[in-house]
Design an enzyme around this catalytic site. Structure first.
Site, PDB file in Angstrom:
ATOM      1  N   ASP A 251     -11.791  12.154   7.170  1.00 26.39           N
ATOM      2  CA  ASP A 251     -12.531  13.382   7.413  1.00 26.39           C
ATOM      3  C   ASP A 251     -13.664  13.005   8.369  1.00 26.39           C
ATOM      4  O   ASP A 251     -14.036  11.851   8.515  1.00 26.39           O
ATOM      5  CB  ASP A 251     -13.042  14.020   6.121  1.00 26.39           C
TER       6      ASP A 251
HETATM    7  C1  BGC Z   1     -13.942  19.231   7.253  1.00 24.89           C
HETATM    8  C2  BGC Z   1     -12.481  19.174   7.607  1.00 24.89           C
HETATM    9  C3  BGC Z   1     -12.278  19.511   9.049  1.00 24.89           C
HETATM   10  C4  BGC Z   1     -13.134  18.571   9.887  1.00 24.89           C
HETATM   11  C5  BGC Z   1     -13.019  18.836  11.378  1.00 24.89           C
HETATM   12  C6  BGC Z   1     -14.804  18.433   8.210  1.00 24.89           C
HETATM   13  O1  BGC Z   1     -16.153  18.686   7.985  1.00 24.89           O
HETATM   14  O2  BGC Z   1     -14.138  18.770   5.947  1.00 24.89           O
HETATM   15  O3  BGC Z   1     -11.745  20.064   6.823  1.00 24.89           O
HETATM   16  O4  BGC Z   1     -10.935  19.411   9.407  1.00 24.89           O
HETATM   17  O5  BGC Z   1     -14.492  18.759   9.534  1.00 24.89           O
HETATM   18  O6  BGC Z   1     -13.480  20.066  11.700  1.00 24.89           O
END
Ligand code: BGC
Length: 723
Positions: A251
């Protein structure tokens, strides 16, 4: 995006069967320098872009591991769950709304549309499949998941994956146990082996079995270990036990805690920048801290998956015309209709309040959300469609000859007056991005990744403080309460007193308690964050040209104390097997509305004719009759429970949505998942049937009584026998 160079040759060789994907990846790796190979293991954007991520995220794909010399396009990332976040694209109803459709075929079509638009925006990777389980409805990102049930979540997530993968690689997230928001960067989840494998992971496995190309590791810790360095889950479970052959990405930004250990644990790509690994990996490799084999294994996983996908995806390259096309908008409208859950529709006078009678001439629409484009939170899954139809706009369009007034509800006297003078009142209340949603900068976010000077001291405190402050105004985070805002409750109360013909429409991403006011209103709908066509779909349902096709993907309790404890600032939590409908069943609390509940404009009878089940699944034959006077749909839900327990807890095994004409009768085959009736031995990892007197029932919602249930396995020694 056409494949060129050595990469293009590899893709073509796989497509025509000259090489398999492993061989093709190995050939590419043979031609790569060490720097190029290491470059596969993190994002390509420089760290100075950190502050610009929120802006760039909506403008272009984030690329990781592109090697132009060899034509390798890299992973080209786009979110998200309710449509494509790059540019202006179709905004579908949020994932939770789509869960309420209980219609995997429709969800697959949504996946196909999201995949097409993702590809048309220049990306090849869609992080759209979010299958974290709704352990508690206060979770800020509840709207991004498919509700409380592993079987429903697994089926819907698999369907989205199948659709997305036709055009781009599908990423399932957030692995694992990521079901609270404010402390997502820090919280440590304790879970025992049984709950982990039987409750919180089966749907991830289902989506991987459905072909997911990639997994995103979560921010949180599980059993003391951050997920990116959690070898027990990333390698022992994901790869060794489940046989996953794709690649794992972190993530974003704060989801990589150790550049080297994370690689060794099984997290292949640090997303989305050259933040930690770019510096650390070359040194670790040189010093022998990191083995070459570990690097090559991740490189091979990334390249084999990318090449294989490019060789097998739909060959036609979509043009920009697919984006927010007429057919995608029509699909968004259909999905929104199918997602709307009708919880109440009492008779007033001669008929139920809904659908609105044809002779209606004057409607009052009241509420601050009645004329708002309310598509969900403003976090990473935010979609910016070219236009959005609000509830008011949708109704005015559907009923051009009817006088429809709008009152915001801020002024109670004005609301009462509007209600008293109209034939029917529609009050639109609920939540928006301020009440719930992703929280980018909260909790124990490790600002140390910004650089050494931020690791401790005054600067760290300052940045963390500002981040907290900003997040309070910008993002919703976890919900503080499951109730409506007090002003909404007051509005419903005064309007109901002024006009008994009141229809309440609730907007939001998960459960909202209705106990304090429900009895005052005859008609109640849940319309979710219904996407760009949500207002039209709501009008279709209100007017009766479409049925409210939705069924609750979670239960609605009468009281929040019946749910598991939820502390939004907890740094550690325990996830057990007592949540949702099962918790209420086992503790003997009747719900306000059970899991799976939803009314239509007609009525149905379901009768289980026969079933057969083995450890790998089974099926049930169910006789369904439309006993009402108009066409409509029902969701056949097959549940099992161990009746030897004092309070049996119902477990969904399978479901099937069917549409029948008035009076029509048919037999439907429902596919069953045996998982909820099985247990996993933590030592041998073998799954065996649970002991007990298991019974099975076909129902229209989670059953309150097991009368008439049939034995699931009549002869427990012959588990595979037919019934
Ligand atoms: C989120 C993800 C997301 C990523 C990119 C993160 O903060 O938890 O779900 O895909 O950001 O946007």
């Amino acid at each position: 995006m056409c494949e060129s160079g050595a990469y293009g040759d590899a893709v073509r060789a796989v497509r025509v069967g000259e090489l398999n994907a492993d061989e093709a990846a190995a050939r590419l790796i043979d031609r790569m320098t060490v720097a190029e190979i290491l470059g596969l293991l993190d994002g390509d954007s420089p760290r100075r872009l950190l502050a610009l991520i929120p802006l760039l995220h909506g403008r272009r794909p984030f690329v990781a591991g592109a090697v132009s010399r060899l034509g390798i396009p890299g992973i080209r990332f786009s979110d998200g769950a309710r449509g494509v976040v790059i540019g202006s694209c179709t905004a579908f109803p949020v994932t939770m709304a789509r869960a309420a459709t209980w219609d995997p075929l429709l969800e697959e079509r949504v996946g196909l549309a999201i995949g097409l638009e993702t590809r048309a925006r220049g990306a090849n990777y869609s992080a759209s499949v979010c299958v974290n389980l709704l352990r508690h409805p206060a979770w800020g990102r509840a709207q991004e998941c498919y509700g409380e049930d592993p079987v429903l979540t697994g089926r819907m997530g698999s369907a989205l994956t199948r659709g997305v993968r036709v055009n781009v690689m599908a990423c399932v997230k957030h692995f694992a146990l990521n079901s609270m928001e404010n402390e997502r960067f820090e919280v440590d989840v304790a879970v025992d082996e049984a709950a982990l494998h039987e409750v919180y992971l089966p749907h991830f496995k289902a989506v991987i079995d459905a072909g997911a190309d990639s997994v995103m590791s979560a921010y949180n810790r599980v059993r003391g270990e951050y997920m990116d360095i959690n070898r027990a889950l990333l390698t022992d479970v994901l790869r060794d036990e489940w046989g996953f052959r794709g690649f794992v990405t972190s993530d974003w930004v704060f989801g990589t805690h150790d550049p080297v250990t994370s690689l060794q644990a099984g997290m292949d790509v640090e997303m989305p920048l050259r933040l930690l690994r770019a510096r650390a990996l070359p040194l670790a490799l040189r010093d022998g801290v990191l083995g070459r084999a570990t690097v090559l294994q991740s490189a091979a996983q990334i390249l084999r998956t990318t090449v294989l996908h490019a060789a097998t995806r739909e060959s036609a390259e979509p043009g920009a015309a697919v984006i927010a096309s007429g057919s995608h908008r029509a699909l968004a409208r259909k999905v929104a209709q199918e997602s709307i859950v009708m919880l109440k529709n009492d008779t007033i006078g001669a008929a139920p309040l809904l659908p609105l009678p044809a002779e209606t001439r004057h409607i009052a629409m009241i509420g601050r959300l009645a004329d708002r484009a309310n598509l969900g939170d403003n976090g990473s899954s935010r979609v910016r469609p070219p236009s959005t139809v609000s509830p008011l706009k949708g109704l005015r369009e559907a009923l051009p000859g009817v006088r429809i007034t709008l009152t915001s509800g801020d002024n109670e006297r004005a609301a009462i007056k509007a209600a008293a003078t109209a034939e029917t009142v529609i009050v639109v209340v609920g939540l928006d991005q301020h009440d719930e949603g992703e929280s980018i900068v909260t909790g124990g976010v490790d600002v140390g990744v910004l650089g050494g000077v931020f690791a401790a001291g005054a600067l760290r405190a300052l940045v963390t403080g500002v981040a907290h402050l900003v997040s309070r105004f910008v993002r919703g985070g976890d919900r503080a309460s499951l109730e409506l805002r007090p002003s909404d409750v007051r509005l419903i109360t005064v309007v109901a007193a002024a006009n008994p013909r009141i229809i309440v429409v609730m907007v939001g991403g998960s459960a909202i308690l209705t106990e304090s006011w429900r009895n005052r209103v005859p008609a109640l709908l849940v319309a979710w964050y219904g996407g760009m066509e949500g207002g039209r779909a709501l009008a279709d349902v209100l007017c009766g040209s479409a049925e409210p096709g939705g069924r609750l993907p979670f239960l609605l309790p009468t009281d929040a104390s019946h749910l598991p404890p939820f502390d939004r600032s907890a740094k550690s939590v325990v996830y057990d097997d007592s949540w949702g409908q099962r918790r209420l069943d086992s503790e003997g609390h009747p719900p306000a509305f059970p899991f799976g509940f939803g009314l239509g404009y007609t009525t149905f009878e379901h009768r289980l004719l026969s079933h057969s089940i083995s450890s790998s699944g089974g099926s049930a034959a169910v006789r369904v009759t439309n006993t009402g006077s108009r066409e409509g749909s029902t969701v056949i839900q097959v549940y099992a429970a161990d009746l030897s327990l004092r309070r049996p807890t119902s477990q969904l095994l399978g479901f099937q949505k069917v549409r029948l004409q008035a009076g029509e009768e048919t037999s439907v085959r429902v596919t069953l998942d045996a998982g909820p009736t099985m247990q996993r031995d933590p030592v041998t990892r073998r799954w065996t049937p649970r002991a007990g007197h298991w019974a099975v029932l076909a129902a229209q919602q989670s059953p309150a009584s097991w009368e008439g249930a049939r034995p699931l396995r009549p002869d427990s020694d012959a588990f595979d026998s037919h019934v």
